[in-house]
Write a protein that holds these residues in place. Structure first.
Motif, PDB file in Angstrom:
ATOM      1  N   ASP A   1       0.851  -1.186   0.000  1.00  0.00           N
ATOM      2  CA  ASP A   1       0.000   0.000   0.000  1.00  0.00           C
ATOM      3  C   ASP A   1       0.887   1.236   0.000  1.00  0.00           C
ATOM      4  O   ASP A   1       1.706   1.426   0.903  1.00  0.00           O
ATOM      5  N   PHE A   2       0.746   2.068  -1.014  1.00  0.00           N
ATOM      6  CA  PHE A   2       1.560   3.277  -1.127  1.00  0.00           C
ATOM      7  C   PHE A   2       0.785   4.532  -0.734  1.00  0.00           C
ATOM      8  O   PHE A   2       1.182   5.637  -1.070  1.00  0.00           O
TER       9      PHE A   2
ATOM     10  N   TYR B   1      -2.438   2.905   6.000  1.00  0.00           N
ATOM     11  CA  TYR B   1      -2.983   1.584   5.677  1.00  0.00           C
ATOM     12  C   TYR B   1      -4.361   1.702   5.018  1.00  0.00           C
ATOM     13  O   TYR B   1      -5.252   0.889   5.265  1.00  0.00           O
ATOM     14  N   ARG B   2      -4.543   2.677   4.156  1.00  0.00           N
ATOM     15  CA  ARG B   2      -5.871   2.897   3.572  1.00  0.00           C
ATOM     16  C   ARG B   2      -6.156   1.982   2.402  1.00  0.00           C
ATOM     17  O   ARG B   2      -7.312   1.743   2.062  1.00  0.00           O
ATOM     18  N   GLY B   3      -5.127   1.504   1.730  1.00  0.00           N
ATOM     19  CA  GLY B   3      -5.345   0.673   0.557  1.00  0.00           C
ATOM     20  C   GLY B   3      -6.065   1.445  -0.537  1.00  0.00           C
ATOM     21  O   GLY B   3      -5.698   2.577  -0.871  1.00  0.00           O
ATOM     22  N   LEU B   4      -7.119   0.855  -1.068  1.00  0.00           N
ATOM     23  CA  LEU B   4      -7.926   1.510  -2.106  1.00  0.00           C
ATOM     24  C   LEU B   4      -9.220   2.078  -1.531  1.00  0.00           C
ATOM     25  O   LEU B   4     -10.189   2.283  -2.260  1.00  0.00           O
ATOM     26  N   ALA B   5      -9.236   2.353  -0.208  1.00  0.00           N
ATOM     27  CA  ALA B   5     -10.462   2.851   0.419  1.00  0.00           C
ATOM     28  C   ALA B   5     -10.905   4.178  -0.179  1.00  0.00           C
ATOM     29  O   ALA B   5     -12.107   4.448  -0.314  1.00  0.00           O
ATOM     30  N   ALA B   6      -9.943   5.021  -0.572  1.00  0.00           N
ATOM     31  CA  ALA B   6     -10.297   6.320  -1.160  1.00  0.00           C
ATOM     32  C   ALA B   6     -10.931   6.168  -2.534  1.00  0.00           C
ATOM     33  O   ALA B   6     -11.595   7.093  -3.020  1.00  0.00           O
TER      34      ALA B   6
ATOM     35  N   GLY C   1      -2.782  -8.508  -4.099  1.00  0.00           N
ATOM     36  CA  GLY C   1      -3.081  -7.230  -4.714  1.00  0.00           C
ATOM     37  C   GLY C   1      -3.653  -6.228  -3.739  1.00  0.00           C
ATOM     38  O   GLY C   1      -3.994  -6.564  -2.595  1.00  0.00           O
ATOM     39  N   PRO C   2      -3.789  -4.973  -4.151  1.00  0.00           N
ATOM     40  CA  PRO C   2      -4.340  -3.927  -3.275  1.00  0.00           C
ATOM     41  C   PRO C   2      -5.764  -4.256  -2.850  1.00  0.00           C
ATOM     42  O   PRO C   2      -6.532  -4.862  -3.589  1.00  0.00           O
TER      43      PRO C   2
END
Length: 468
Positions: free
Chosen positions: A200-201, A205-210, A302-303
């Motif tokens: 996660d970049f 630790y949000r991942g793809l939450a946005a 994966g993300p």
């Protein structure tokens, strides 16, 4: 019929009548080949660890410990996706680039680059064995076709990642404040998604939450993960043959099984999580199905759109089973592989029907393939069972959480989270051991299967054994 007086005249063959056949010996797997594989992994991990411990790659004055740098480098090289720290806030762009390069090199090396390195180190007979194994993993029977295949693999990898970056760039541009950050996130996410690595970049630790409500990002990432998990042999067969009836049975088996796993996984996770306020509850049904689909796709890594810590206990067990199966042979994904699961399922169905033949798409599968699939499955079950008991003894977490962590480590389908950081060094050591076994355990069995010579010269009397 010979008649009285007939004679047999023997003479030596002329040189022009002799055809000499050159037989290439197939030897059993030798120790130097396995040693070199471990040395390559160890060298890459040590270089990555040293770079990640270099203060020039840190985000702040205080950087990761030696163990944290080692664990992150090992996870990146094996494309496992685990990280005990927040990558975005611990390392700067240079440190994140080191992780990205380890993921890229590790994913490609698993199917190609390792053999290229072996060719200058191991003796000639062992090099043949390595070439044979790589050809088997990539679905190639003719060794002469191997090197063009490797070149196509490199080109196809870069093209898919570049296309994924272009698809992710518009949404990344809207989310980030400057063009450099937007370009970096799109590129890093495309590379890690293709290699099924859950790094996660984004900070926190949000991942793809946005991007959970952005269908373009979710579907683009899912497409990259799926392409990486079905493997280059399947993609190559799809591109060259372009007809379902002309596809190899192995390709059709991968596609059908993957589609069934995605369908069953999506519907199962939606049914189990539709009332969970932390995951799917409170959103429209079509958004619930999309989120359930994204969680199912992430079974190979994966993300993540949804943090798996928020899943219910029954969903964790269900997702762990899907993760255990993993991706296709010849892909960067881990697990026991789709073909292994399919062969065992077909063998069970053949037994129920009373048939002694395992048939897939009007083609009979050799018995030795079924036995190999059974060996790989038993090996994976033994490792995950032992890992679950070991980790449950060390950490105070519920059994579903421990089971999912162990299966994700063995199947190389992890993701960085606060849960991993809270495991401590003993728990992370268990996961590191599982990651290595998950990456090289099935490969070691494949090496043995590819190079062993049948030695059955004596058959014993048959006897039945009571079952059930």
């Amino acid at each position: 019929m010979r008649r009285p007086g007939d004679r047999i005249v023997r003479r030596e063959p002329l040189p022009s009548e002799v055809i000499r056949l050159r037989l290439v010996p197939r030897r059993r797997i030798t120790l130097p080949l396995l040693v070199v594989l471990w040395l390559i992994l160890g060298g890459a991990v040590m270089i990555g660890m040293l770079l990640l411990r270099w203060p020039a790659t840190w985000q702040h004055a205080e950087g990761p410990s030696w163990w944290e740098a080692f664990f992150t480098a090992l996870s990146a090289t094996c494309t496992a996706g685990f990280a005990p720290l927040d990558v975005a806030t611990t390392w700067n762009r240079w440190g994140q680039l080191v992780i990205l390069l380890l993921v890229e090199a590790g994913g490609l090396a698993y199917v190609a680059i390792a053999v290229l390195l072996l060719s200058g180190i191991v003796r000639r007979t062992t090099v043949f064995e390595a070439h044979h194994v790589l050809g088997m993993r990539l679905g190639e029977e003719q060794l002469g076709e191997l090197w063009p295949l490797v070149r196509r693999l490199l080109v196809a990898t870069l093209l898919v990642q570049f296309g994924g970056m272009l698809l992710l760039l518009p949404a990344s541009w809207r989310e980030h404040q400057d063009g450099a950050s937007a370009l970096w996130w799109a590129m890093a996410t495309a590379v890690t998604a293709f290699h099924n690595a859950g790094f996660d970049f984004e900070p926190g630790y949000r991942g793809l939450a946005a991007y959970q409500r952005d269908w373009g990002v979710v579907l683009s990432v899912a497409m990259l993960v799926l392409i990486g998990s079905i493997g280059f042999p399947t993609l190559s067969d799809l591109v060259t043959r372009r007809s379902w009836r002309r596809l190899y049975p192995d390709t059709r088996l991968v596609l059908v099984t993957t589609a069934l796993l995605l369908s069953i996984g999506t519907l199962g996770i939606w049914f189990l999580e539709r009332s969970n306020a932390a995951t799917l509850a409170g959103v429209p049904w079509y958004q619930q199905l999309l989120d359930a689909f994204s969680v199912t796709v992430s079974r190979t890594g994966g993300p993540r759109v949804i943090d798996t810590r928020m899943l219910g206990e029954e969903t964790s067990f269900f997702l762990g089973g899907l993760t255990f199966i993993g991706g296709a042979s010849g892909s960067v994904a881990g697990g026991v592989k789709v073909q292994t699961f399919s062969l065992l399922l077909l063998a069970i169905l053949a037994t129920i029907r009373g048939s002694q033949r395992v048939v897939a798409f009007s083609r009979e599968v050799p018995d030795r393939q079924v036995f190999r699939a059974l060996s790989i499955a038993v090996f994976a079950l033994s490792v995950t069972f032992a890992g679950t008991v070991w980790l449950a003894f060390l950490v105070p977490y519920t059994l579903p959480v421990v089971w999912l962590l162990v299966v994700q480590a063995f199947s190389l389908a992890g993701a960085e989270s606060e849960l991993l950081a809270a495991l401590g060094t003993p728990g992370q050591l268990v996961l590191a051991f599982l990651i290595v076994l998950g990456r090289f355990g099935p490969l070691g069995l494949a090496l043995i299967f590819a190079t062993q010579v049948p030695r059955e010269t004596v058959h014993y009397a048959r006897e039945t054994v009571r079952l059930g």
